[in-house]
Enzyme design. Structure first.
Site, PDB file in Angstrom:
ATOM      1  N   GLY A  14       0.824  -1.212   0.000  1.00 39.64           N
ATOM      2  CA  GLY A  14       0.000   0.000   0.000  1.00 39.64           C
ATOM      3  C   GLY A  14       0.851   1.252   0.000  1.00 39.64           C
ATOM      4  N   GLY A 105       5.504  -2.048   3.897  1.00 41.31           N
ATOM      5  CA  GLY A 105       5.039  -2.474   5.205  1.00 41.31           C
ATOM      6  C   GLY A 105       5.361  -3.923   5.502  1.00 41.31           C
ATOM      7  CG  ASP A 131      -1.719  -0.310   8.616  1.00 43.79           C
ATOM      8  OD1 ASP A 131      -2.553   0.578   8.354  1.00 43.79           O
ATOM      9  OD2 ASP A 131      -1.677  -1.390   8.008  1.00 43.79           O
ATOM     10  NE  ARG A 166     -28.156  12.433  11.632  1.00 42.31           N
ATOM     11  CZ  ARG A 166     -28.196  12.940  10.403  1.00 42.31           C
ATOM     12  NH1 ARG A 166     -27.070  13.294   9.800  1.00 42.31           N
ATOM     13  NH2 ARG A 166     -29.337  13.090   9.776  1.00 42.31           N
ATOM     14  CB  ALA A 190     -13.251  10.162  19.386  1.00 46.35           C
TER      15      ALA A 190
END
Length: 325
Positions: A14, A105, A131, A166, A190
């Site tokens: 990736g 990776g 990642d 929401r 969050a």
């Protein structure tokens, strides 16, 4: 050991923001130290198919600020076969490439390790993955940029979440590693992060739902690490069934996270690792990944770098818990 004169460089797997900065660094540091550099296009597939070009400093001019990879990238099924690796080695010999620098990776470096062992090829790996799951380096190339991209997206989603009262489940990349989800959750404010390192059962889901919605909170952001079985859609469906009073939405950020101009952090990391790769070759190192640990360049054997148990700081879970009340 034969003297190394020509170094091949490729990007594999990736794409990650900062790969171009790494290509630039390897090319220029290599030329500076007297090596001939050859760019290999489309990763291991390109080595198998002979997509190889001589690189000069001009080839990497003006690319440090670009996302993606000018060398293109691919996941090669053919390279997984012994016949494919035979072709790759034949092309290395044909092009008189003495060593490889592979930017990628976990899967890419696993392939590099196999190839190095089978054909006694000196290979240096650079940690190019969003990642951040490669062992032995504090950060991987592309991770910081991706976290900033997630943060910008979630900031916008929160506007809608608050306006409509929401709950949003936002799915981010990371596969088996929760570094992106956990740290972006802290950065975005969050209410919760669902990550592989802290598997969520029914009680935990109920706990953070209660914690996030109680008092005056009518909206909630939950960051979820992607998973084929338990992604954002799975948890949203559970909330709809278990807490039908809430309005639930899902946003899957997907490949949007991979693109974009690399941050200063990723450009510097890629540049240091690229220079470190050439220095490692000069020292006779082989089959190691270049990492940065405690702000120092380190050489990490492939067998360690691709371990699946990169330590996750569980204290980050406590940080998010305390700040999301």
């Amino acid at each position: 050991m034969a003297k190394i004169k020509t170094i091949g460089i490729m990007t594999s797997g990736g794409d990650a923001p900062g790969m171009n900065a790494a290509i630039r660094a390897v090319t220029r540091a290599g030329i500076y130290n007297g090596y001939k550099i050859k760019g290999i296009y489309r990763g291991w597939d390109g080595l198998i198919n002979g997509e190889i070009k001589n690189f000069t400093t001009e080839n990497v001019s003006g690319i440090i600020n670009l996302g993606g990879t000018i060398l293109k990238t691919a996941r090669s099924k053919e390279f997984m076969t012994s016949e494919g690796r035979d072709k790759a080695f034949e092309n290395m010999q044909k092009e008189e490439i003495d060593a490889l620098v592979v930017i990628g990776g976990n899967g890419s470096l696993t392939g590099a390790r196999i190839f190095a062992e089978e054909y006694d090829v000196p290979i240096i790996g650079l940690p190019g993955t969003i990642d951040n799951d490669l062992y032995g380096t504090d950060s991987t190339i592309g991770y910081d940029t991706t976290m900033n991209t997630i943060m910008e997206c979630v900031d916008r989603i929160r506007d809608t979440a608050q306006s409509h009262e929401r709950i949003f489940f936002v799915e981010v990349m990371g596969r088996d590693a929760g570094f992106l989800a956990q740290n972006s959750a802290i950065a975005c404010g969050a209410e919760a992060a669902i990550i592989p390192e802290d598997s969520t059962d029914v009680d935990q889901l109920a706990r953070f739902m209660e914690r996030g919605i109680r008092k005056s909170k009518k909206s909630c952001i939950v960051i979820v690490s992607e998973s084929p079985k338990c992604g954002a859609l799975y948890y949203a469906d559970r909330v709809k069934k278990e807490f039908p009073e809430f309005d639930v939405r899902v946003s899957i950020l997907g490949h949007l996270q991979r693109g974009g101009r690399p941050t200063a952090h990723d450009r510097i990391l890629a540049s240091r690792c690229g220079v470190g790769a050439i220095e490692a070759i000069r020292q006779g190192q082989r089959n190691v990944m270049i990492g940065i640990r405690y702000n120092e360049v380190v050489y990490v054997p492939f067998s360690e770098a691709i371990r699946s148990d990169k330590p996750f700081d569980k204290k980050l879970i406590k940080v998010l818990d305390e700040l999301s009340i």
